[in-house]
Write an enzyme that holds these catalytic residues in place. Structure first.
Site, PDB file in Angstrom:
ATOM      1  N   GLY A  17       0.841  -1.208   0.000  1.00 37.22           N
ATOM      2  CA  GLY A  17       0.000   0.000   0.000  1.00 37.22           C
ATOM      3  C   GLY A  17       0.869   1.248   0.000  1.00 37.22           C
ATOM      4  O   GLY A  17       1.891   1.287   0.669  1.00 37.22           O
ATOM      5  N   ARG A  27      13.273  10.172  -2.473  1.00 34.96           N
ATOM      6  CA  ARG A  27      14.082  11.362  -2.802  1.00 34.96           C
ATOM      7  C   ARG A  27      15.378  11.362  -1.988  1.00 34.96           C
ATOM      8  O   ARG A  27      16.460  11.629  -2.507  1.00 34.96           O
ATOM      9  CB  ARG A  27      13.253  12.613  -2.493  1.00 34.96           C
ATOM     10  CG  ARG A  27      14.000  13.937  -2.560  1.00 34.96           C
ATOM     11  CD  ARG A  27      13.042  15.048  -2.159  1.00 34.96           C
ATOM     12  NE  ARG A  27      13.660  16.357  -2.109  1.00 34.96           N
ATOM     13  CZ  ARG A  27      14.268  16.853  -1.040  1.00 34.96           C
ATOM     14  NH1 ARG A  27      14.382  16.125   0.059  1.00 34.96           N
ATOM     15  NH2 ARG A  27      14.778  18.065  -1.076  1.00 34.96           N
ATOM     16  N   ARG A  78       1.086  -4.857  -5.647  1.00 34.06           N
ATOM     17  CA  ARG A  78       1.251  -6.116  -4.924  1.00 34.06           C
ATOM     18  C   ARG A  78       1.480  -7.174  -6.000  1.00 34.06           C
ATOM     19  O   ARG A  78       0.917  -7.079  -7.094  1.00 34.06           O
ATOM     20  CB  ARG A  78       0.005  -6.427  -4.101  1.00 34.06           C
ATOM     21  CG  ARG A  78      -0.307  -5.316  -3.079  1.00 34.06           C
ATOM     22  CD  ARG A  78      -1.436  -5.701  -2.147  1.00 34.06           C
ATOM     23  NE  ARG A  78      -2.031  -4.516  -1.542  1.00 34.06           N
ATOM     24  CZ  ARG A  78      -1.621  -3.954  -0.400  1.00 34.06           C
ATOM     25  NH1 ARG A  78      -0.615  -4.473   0.258  1.00 34.06           N
ATOM     26  NH2 ARG A  78      -2.224  -2.878   0.070  1.00 34.06           N
ATOM     27  N   GLY A 108       5.690  -2.319   3.437  1.00 35.86           N
ATOM     28  CA  GLY A 108       5.323  -2.890   4.732  1.00 35.86           C
ATOM     29  C   GLY A 108       5.948  -4.259   4.958  1.00 35.86           C
ATOM     30  O   GLY A 108       6.895  -4.648   4.258  1.00 35.86           O
ATOM     31  N   ASP A 109       5.410  -4.989   5.928  1.00 31.06           N
ATOM     32  CA  ASP A 109       6.008  -6.271   6.316  1.00 31.06           C
ATOM     33  C   ASP A 109       6.092  -7.265   5.159  1.00 31.06           C
ATOM     34  O   ASP A 109       7.083  -7.996   5.034  1.00 31.06           O
ATOM     35  CB  ASP A 109       5.256  -6.872   7.514  1.00 31.06           C
ATOM     36  CG  ASP A 109       3.757  -6.983   7.265  1.00 31.06           C
ATOM     37  OD1 ASP A 109       3.248  -6.324   6.333  1.00 31.06           O
ATOM     38  OD2 ASP A 109       3.089  -7.721   8.001  1.00 31.06           O
ATOM     39  N   THR A 131       4.379   2.265   5.649  1.00 36.02           N
ATOM     40  CA  THR A 131       3.000   1.780   5.775  1.00 36.02           C
ATOM     41  C   THR A 131       2.237   2.653   6.761  1.00 36.02           C
ATOM     42  O   THR A 131       2.771   3.027   7.805  1.00 36.02           O
ATOM     43  CB  THR A 131       2.941   0.298   6.231  1.00 36.02           C
ATOM     44  OG1 THR A 131       1.588  -0.045   6.523  1.00 36.02           O
ATOM     45  CG2 THR A 131       3.792   0.026   7.474  1.00 36.02           C
ATOM     46  N   ASP A 133      -0.063   1.638   8.528  1.00 38.88           N
ATOM     47  CA  ASP A 133      -0.629   0.783   9.573  1.00 38.88           C
ATOM     48  C   ASP A 133       0.155   0.759  10.902  1.00 38.88           C
ATOM     49  O   ASP A 133      -0.381   0.306  11.914  1.00 38.88           O
ATOM     50  CB  ASP A 133      -0.746  -0.661   9.066  1.00 38.88           C
ATOM     51  CG  ASP A 133      -1.854  -0.813   8.038  1.00 38.88           C
ATOM     52  OD1 ASP A 133      -2.685   0.105   7.925  1.00 38.88           O
ATOM     53  OD2 ASP A 133      -1.890  -1.852   7.354  1.00 38.88           O
ATOM     54  N   ASP A 135       2.265  -1.259  11.771  1.00 39.52           N
ATOM     55  CA  ASP A 135       2.219  -2.643  12.258  1.00 39.52           C
ATOM     56  C   ASP A 135       3.567  -3.359  12.141  1.00 39.52           C
ATOM     57  O   ASP A 135       3.624  -4.560  11.908  1.00 39.52           O
ATOM     58  CB  ASP A 135       1.127  -3.431  11.499  1.00 39.52           C
ATOM     59  CG  ASP A 135       1.352  -3.449   9.997  1.00 39.52           C
ATOM     60  OD1 ASP A 135       2.190  -2.679   9.505  1.00 39.52           O
ATOM     61  OD2 ASP A 135       0.682  -4.246   9.308  1.00 39.52           O
ATOM     62  N   ARG A 160     -18.269  14.349  13.229  1.00 37.77           N
ATOM     63  CA  ARG A 160     -18.718  14.630  14.592  1.00 37.77           C
ATOM     64  C   ARG A 160     -19.670  15.831  14.652  1.00 37.77           C
ATOM     65  O   ARG A 160     -20.682  15.798  15.360  1.00 37.77           O
ATOM     66  CB  ARG A 160     -17.480  14.893  15.461  1.00 37.77           C
ATOM     67  CG  ARG A 160     -17.764  15.090  16.912  1.00 37.77           C
ATOM     68  CD  ARG A 160     -16.570  15.781  17.567  1.00 37.77           C
ATOM     69  NE  ARG A 160     -16.806  15.849  18.988  1.00 37.77           N
ATOM     70  CZ  ARG A 160     -16.205  15.076  19.860  1.00 37.77           C
ATOM     71  NH1 ARG A 160     -15.322  14.199  19.488  1.00 37.77           N
ATOM     72  NH2 ARG A 160     -16.490  15.186  21.138  1.00 37.77           N
ATOM     73  N   MET A 175      -8.758   2.642   8.444  1.00 39.87           N
ATOM     74  CA  MET A 175      -7.965   1.534   7.908  1.00 39.87           C
ATOM     75  C   MET A 175      -7.201   0.781   8.990  1.00 39.87           C
ATOM     76  O   MET A 175      -7.005   1.280  10.097  1.00 39.87           O
ATOM     77  CB  MET A 175      -6.998   2.043   6.851  1.00 39.87           C
ATOM     78  CG  MET A 175      -7.604   2.007   5.477  1.00 39.87           C
ATOM     79  SD  MET A 175      -6.409   2.418   4.217  1.00 39.87           S
ATOM     80  CE  MET A 175      -7.277   1.819   2.777  1.00 39.87           C
ATOM     81  N   GLY A 176      -6.751  -0.381   8.633  1.00 40.55           N
ATOM     82  CA  GLY A 176      -6.009  -1.249   9.551  1.00 40.55           C
ATOM     83  C   GLY A 176      -6.626  -2.641   9.517  1.00 40.55           C
ATOM     84  O   GLY A 176      -7.466  -2.965  10.347  1.00 40.55           O
ATOM     85  N   ARG A 177      -6.220  -3.411   8.493  1.00 38.72           N
ATOM     86  CA  ARG A 177      -6.811  -4.743   8.329  1.00 38.72           C
ATOM     87  C   ARG A 177      -6.422  -5.654   9.485  1.00 38.72           C
ATOM     88  O   ARG A 177      -7.216  -6.413   9.990  1.00 38.72           O
ATOM     89  CB  ARG A 177      -6.343  -5.332   6.997  1.00 38.72           C
ATOM     90  CG  ARG A 177      -7.152  -6.515   6.523  1.00 38.72           C
ATOM     91  CD  ARG A 177      -6.636  -7.013   5.201  1.00 38.72           C
ATOM     92  NE  ARG A 177      -6.899  -6.080   4.110  1.00 38.72           N
ATOM     93  CZ  ARG A 177      -6.217  -6.060   2.970  1.00 38.72           C
ATOM     94  NH1 ARG A 177      -5.240  -6.905   2.766  1.00 38.72           N
ATOM     95  NH2 ARG A 177      -6.527  -5.201   2.025  1.00 38.72           N
ATOM     96  N   GLY A 191     -11.723  11.982  20.831  1.00 41.31           N
ATOM     97  CA  GLY A 191     -12.568  11.841  22.025  1.00 41.31           C
ATOM     98  C   GLY A 191     -13.710  10.854  21.816  1.00 41.31           C
ATOM     99  O   GLY A 191     -14.831  11.072  22.296  1.00 41.31           O
ATOM    100  N   GLU A 193     -16.230   7.717  22.074  1.00 38.69           N
ATOM    101  CA  GLU A 193     -16.797   6.982  23.222  1.00 38.69           C
ATOM    102  C   GLU A 193     -16.327   5.523  23.227  1.00 38.69           C
ATOM    103  O   GLU A 193     -16.104   4.935  24.270  1.00 38.69           O
ATOM    104  CB  GLU A 193     -18.332   7.030  23.184  1.00 38.69           C
ATOM    105  CG  GLU A 193     -18.949   8.287  23.792  1.00 38.69           C
ATOM    106  CD  GLU A 193     -18.696   9.552  22.994  1.00 38.69           C
ATOM    107  OE1 GLU A 193     -18.537   9.462  21.769  1.00 38.69           O
ATOM    108  OE2 GLU A 193     -18.635  10.642  23.609  1.00 38.69           O
ATOM    109  N   LYS A 224     -25.425  12.666  26.995  1.00 37.61           N
ATOM    110  CA  LYS A 224     -24.502  12.875  25.853  1.00 37.61           C
ATOM    111  C   LYS A 224     -25.292  13.091  24.560  1.00 37.61           C
ATOM    112  O   LYS A 224     -26.300  12.432  24.320  1.00 37.61           O
ATOM    113  CB  LYS A 224     -23.575  11.670  25.696  1.00 37.61           C
ATOM    114  CG  LYS A 224     -22.424  11.701  26.687  1.00 37.61           C
ATOM    115  CD  LYS A 224     -21.123  11.270  26.030  1.00 37.61           C
ATOM    116  CE  LYS A 224     -19.979  11.422  27.006  1.00 37.61           C
ATOM    117  NZ  LYS A 224     -18.665  11.204  26.432  1.00 37.61           N
TER     118      LYS A 224
END
Ligand SMILES: Nc1ncnc2c1ncn2[C@@H]1O[C@H](COP(=O)(O)OP(=O)(O)OP(=O)(O)O)[C@@H](O)[C@H]1O
Ligand SMILES: O=P(O)(O)OC[C@H]1O[C@](O)(CO)[C@@H](O)[C@@H]1O
Ligand SMILES: [Mg+2]
Length: 330
Positions: A17, A27, A78, A108-109, A131, A133, A135, A160, A175-177, A191, A193, A224
């Protein structure tokens, strides 16, 4: 020609990604290499472009006006077939045919695994953690995370406003599989909940939804005006969750999936600067004869690890940070 350097021609590719700051990294790789008297070749489209021989002599102009831009000027891809030995051998041959004796892989990994395989084929290889992520266990920082979190946070701020105006519950999927770092940071910064991350999800959806329903009703009773749930992609199912929550609580609920906008945009100063130093270090490692290394950032310092050791390290969301994030959302 640099007689003291272990490599004379460095190739650069970006893989997996895209991440904001990849341009700053490539660069820095190119400009540091030139400053050290080393030639630079660009490889388009990650391992896929490498196998298709999409390799060109990089000139200074290629690295101009890209530091402020998101994405990657080298394009990324990929490439499933690269996981097979015969394609790794072919890639090493192609690199040799271009006299590339050092390679910088930004990704990434998964991309690190590819870098490791090329190192085993005799190409001196250094990887940079690119990445959004975050991760990668060996480093506290990955190129693109800071920008992605800020981008997502700004989008959440906007949702919000609308959510509060309608006194709704909003589920915002980031994101974040496989990793919940973007969700955790966005949750604290906005903030929220509730924060849902794959690292703390046992797969029991009815249980998770019941906990959310309880939390919404509890907070509604306290007066709230909205309820913000940040959901990591790895937990997912935001639209279905919104429907069931609305049915159970009577609180209007909407889901928004932020998607790939989180990977784009102008990199933050942090992503530009860290990526620049990491890119430079990758070149200096290659010049010193290093191979099969990954660059990281730990305790205020840029460091490097053996790729195998780096991939063997386990990473988990800090439990204290997760607990505090929950307390702050109450
Ligand atoms: N075990 C492996 N051996 C060789 N190459 C690999 C291996 N795993 C992944 N790769 C190569 O790296 C590419 C990118 O891997 P992957 O799709 O996991 O993304 P990533 O680099 O982890 O980035 P991100 O997760 O941030 O998108 C793969 O398409 C493949 O070409
Ligand atoms: O849609 P794509 O490009 O396959 O990538 C999606 C994945 O890439 C990542 O954004 C990492 O770059 C993950 O969080 C996400 O799951
Ligand atoms: Mg990955």
């Amino acid at each position: 020609m640099n007689k003291t350097s272990a490599v004379q021609t460095i190739g650069i590719l970006t893989s997996g990604g895209d991440a904001p700051g990849m341009n700053a990294a490539l660069r820095a790789v190119a400009r540091t290499a030139w400053a050290r008297g080393i030639d630079v070749k660009g490889i388009y489209r990650g391992y896929s472009g490498l196998l298709n021989d999409e390799i060109f002599d990089m000139k200074k102009e290629f690295t101009c006006d890209i530091i402020s831009r998101g994405g990657t000027a080298l394009f990324t891809a990929r490439c499933e077939e690269f996981k097979q030995l015969e394609y790794q051998e072919k890639a090493a041959e192609i690199l040799r045919s271009h006299n590339i004796d050092g390679l910088v892989v930004i990704g990434g990994d998964g991309s690190f695994r590819g870098a490791q395989k090329l190192s085993a084929q005799g190409i001196n290889t250094v990887a940079l953690p690119g990445t959004i992520d975050l991760d990668i266990a060996c480093t506290e920082y990955t190129i693109g995370f800071d920008t992605a979190v800020n981008t997502a946070m700004q989008a959440i701020d906007k949702i919000r406003d609308s959510s509060t105006s309608h006194e709704r519950c909003s589920i915002i999927e980031v994101m974040g599989r496989n990793a919940g770092y973007i969700a955790l940071w966005c949750g604290v910064a906005s903030g929220a909940e509730d924060i849902l991350i794959p690292e703390r999800f046992d797969g029991n959806r009815p249980k998770l939804e019941n906990e959310l329903i309880e939390s919404i009703l509890e907070k509604k009773a306290l007066g709230k005006k909205h309820h913000l749930i940040i959901n990591a992609e790895g937990v997912g199912h935001s639209y279905g969750m919104a429907k069931r929550i609305e049915q159970a609580t009577g609180v209007e609920t909407r889901a928004s999936i932020l998607g790939h906008m989180q990977r784009g945009g102008n990199p933050t100063a942090k992503d530009r600067v860290y990526a620049s130093y990491m890119g430079a270090l990758a070149v200096d490692l290659l010049c010193s004869g290093a191979t099969n290394r990954v660059v990281g950032y730990r305790n205020g310092q840029y460091i490097d690890y053996d790729i195998e050791d780096a991939l063997g390290m386990a990473k988990d969301v800090d439990q204290y940070e997760f607990e505090i994030a929950q307390i702050l959302g109450r």
